[in-house]
Each structure stands twice: as C-alpha cells, then as structure tokens.
Design a protein around this motif. Structure first.
Motif, PDB file in Angstrom:
ATOM      1  N   ALA A   1       0.830  -1.211   0.000  1.00 35.47           N
ATOM      2  CA  ALA A   1       0.000   0.000   0.000  1.00 35.47           C
ATOM      3  C   ALA A   1       0.862   1.257   0.000  1.00 35.47           C
ATOM      4  O   ALA A   1       0.511   2.253  -0.637  1.00 35.47           O
ATOM      5  CB  ALA A   1      -0.936  -0.006   1.208  1.00 35.47           C
ATOM      6  N   ALA A   2       1.994   1.217   0.667  1.00 37.40           N
ATOM      7  CA  ALA A   2       2.872   2.386   0.764  1.00 37.40           C
ATOM      8  C   ALA A   2       3.614   2.688  -0.535  1.00 37.40           C
ATOM      9  O   ALA A   2       4.159   3.786  -0.701  1.00 37.40           O
ATOM     10  CB  ALA A   2       3.882   2.189   1.895  1.00 37.40           C
ATOM     11  N   GLU A   3       3.617   1.745  -1.473  1.00 40.48           N
ATOM     12  CA  GLU A   3       4.334   1.953  -2.731  1.00 40.48           C
ATOM     13  C   GLU A   3       3.651   2.961  -3.642  1.00 40.48           C
ATOM     14  O   GLU A   3       4.253   3.425  -4.602  1.00 40.48           O
ATOM     15  CB  GLU A   3       4.508   0.618  -3.464  1.00 40.48           C
ATOM     16  N   GLY A   4       2.419   3.315  -3.377  1.00 39.72           N
ATOM     17  CA  GLY A   4       1.717   4.293  -4.195  1.00 39.72           C
ATOM     18  C   GLY A   4       0.418   3.744  -4.743  1.00 39.72           C
ATOM     19  O   GLY A   4      -0.002   2.628  -4.421  1.00 39.72           O
ATOM     20  N   HIS A   5      -0.214   4.536  -5.593  1.00 40.13           N
ATOM     21  CA  HIS A   5      -1.540   4.216  -6.102  1.00 40.13           C
ATOM     22  C   HIS A   5      -1.534   2.900  -6.879  1.00 40.13           C
ATOM     23  O   HIS A   5      -0.661   2.645  -7.700  1.00 40.13           O
ATOM     24  CB  HIS A   5      -2.070   5.337  -6.992  1.00 40.13           C
ATOM     25  N   ILE A   6      -2.539   2.084  -6.602  1.00 36.88           N
ATOM     26  CA  ILE A   6      -2.749   0.798  -7.270  1.00 36.88           C
ATOM     27  C   ILE A   6      -4.096   0.889  -7.975  1.00 36.88           C
ATOM     28  O   ILE A   6      -5.080   1.341  -7.383  1.00 36.88           O
ATOM     29  CB  ILE A   6      -2.748  -0.355  -6.243  1.00 36.88           C
ATOM     30  N   LEU A   7      -4.149   0.469  -9.212  1.00 35.35           N
ATOM     31  CA  LEU A   7      -5.398   0.576  -9.956  1.00 35.35           C
ATOM     32  C   LEU A   7      -6.437  -0.457  -9.538  1.00 35.35           C
ATOM     33  O   LEU A   7      -7.602  -0.130  -9.331  1.00 35.35           O
ATOM     34  CB  LEU A   7      -5.136   0.464 -11.461  1.00 35.35           C
ATOM     35  N   LEU A   8      -6.033  -1.719  -9.408  1.00 32.47           N
ATOM     36  CA  LEU A   8      -6.995  -2.796  -9.202  1.00 32.47           C
ATOM     37  C   LEU A   8      -6.729  -3.586  -7.924  1.00 32.47           C
ATOM     38  O   LEU A   8      -5.575  -3.840  -7.574  1.00 32.47           O
ATOM     39  CB  LEU A   8      -6.947  -3.779 -10.381  1.00 32.47           C
ATOM     40  N   VAL A   9      -7.800  -4.034  -7.270  1.00 34.02           N
ATOM     41  CA  VAL A   9      -7.628  -4.904  -6.107  1.00 34.02           C
ATOM     42  C   VAL A   9      -6.986  -6.223  -6.533  1.00 34.02           C
ATOM     43  O   VAL A   9      -6.278  -6.848  -5.747  1.00 34.02           O
ATOM     44  CB  VAL A   9      -8.941  -5.146  -5.332  1.00 34.02           C
ATOM     45  N   GLU A  10      -7.197  -6.634  -7.778  1.00 31.34           N
ATOM     46  CA  GLU A  10      -6.554  -7.852  -8.286  1.00 31.34           C
ATOM     47  C   GLU A  10      -5.035  -7.726  -8.215  1.00 31.34           C
ATOM     48  O   GLU A  10      -4.341  -8.684  -7.846  1.00 31.34           O
ATOM     49  CB  GLU A  10      -6.979  -8.123  -9.742  1.00 31.34           C
TER      50      GLU A  10
END
Length: 115
Positions: A61-70
């Motif tokens: 989570a700390a690595e930055g924005h993630i597009l998909l929960v997958e």
C-alpha cells in the motif's frame, strides 16, 4: 500441512481506477491463508510469522496508487511466497466502499501455488 491465516486485516491504500479514487486512501479488508508443510513447530523460527503478512500488505500500500484490487492481491500473494516454506497463498481483498451503500463490499480472491 499447516494453514497459517490472517483475517480481517485492515489496510489503508490508494486504490481504484476512477478519478474520485485518485490521491486518497480507502480501506481494504484482507484475508490471507498460507499452506506451509510443517508440523510440531515450537519456535517462531520453525514457522511463518503471520505478522509478516500485515507488514507486506502495508508495504504494498505504501508503494503508491494501485489501480486494481486484483493487482494488490497478486502482489501480496507473491510477497507471501517469498518465504520458500509457503507452498500456496490464498488472498482475499475486500473494498468496503466500492459499492456502498448498496453492498457491504466488493473485491477479489486469488490463489497462487508455488511451482
């Protein structure tokens, strides 16, 4: 075979594909189940420390924005498999606010098997 599990792990992550999700955190609820071929463990060093699951989830989570929960689930499963004793990782990620107030949560469940 020993199953090591963590349920209901709360992680704050910047996640989602929509404009209103960019730049703000939202809660995820994560369940992880690991298969580890051990028995009779009497010391922490003999098994997989379940605290490492929470640490890995927070690090992703700390690595930055993630597009998909997958993607989040896949990355967490792969992080769990980094321990060579883990033969299978099942990761379920719920996004409680995704369909609120019409549903309690939406999400994904994946299973990754070594080899």
């Amino acid at each position: 075979m020993t199953k090591i599990f963590v349920t209901g792990l709360k992680v704050e992550a910047q996640i989602g594909v929509y404009a209103h999700e960019k730049g703000k955190g939202q809660p995820l609820v994560v369940d992880v189940e690991l298969d580890v071929p051990i028995s009779g463990a009497t010391r922490l060093a003999d098994t997989v420390n379940y605290e490492s699951v929470g640490e890995a989830a927070r690090a992703i989570a700390a690595e930055g924005h993630i597009l998909l929960v997958e993607d989040f689930a896949e990355r967490l499963a792969r992080a769990c498999l980094a321990d060579p004793r883990v033969t299978r990782a099942r990761v379920r990620v719920e996004k409680p606010q995704a369909l609120a107030p019409h549903a309690a949560a939406a999400g994904v469940e994946i299973t990754v098997v070594r080899g």
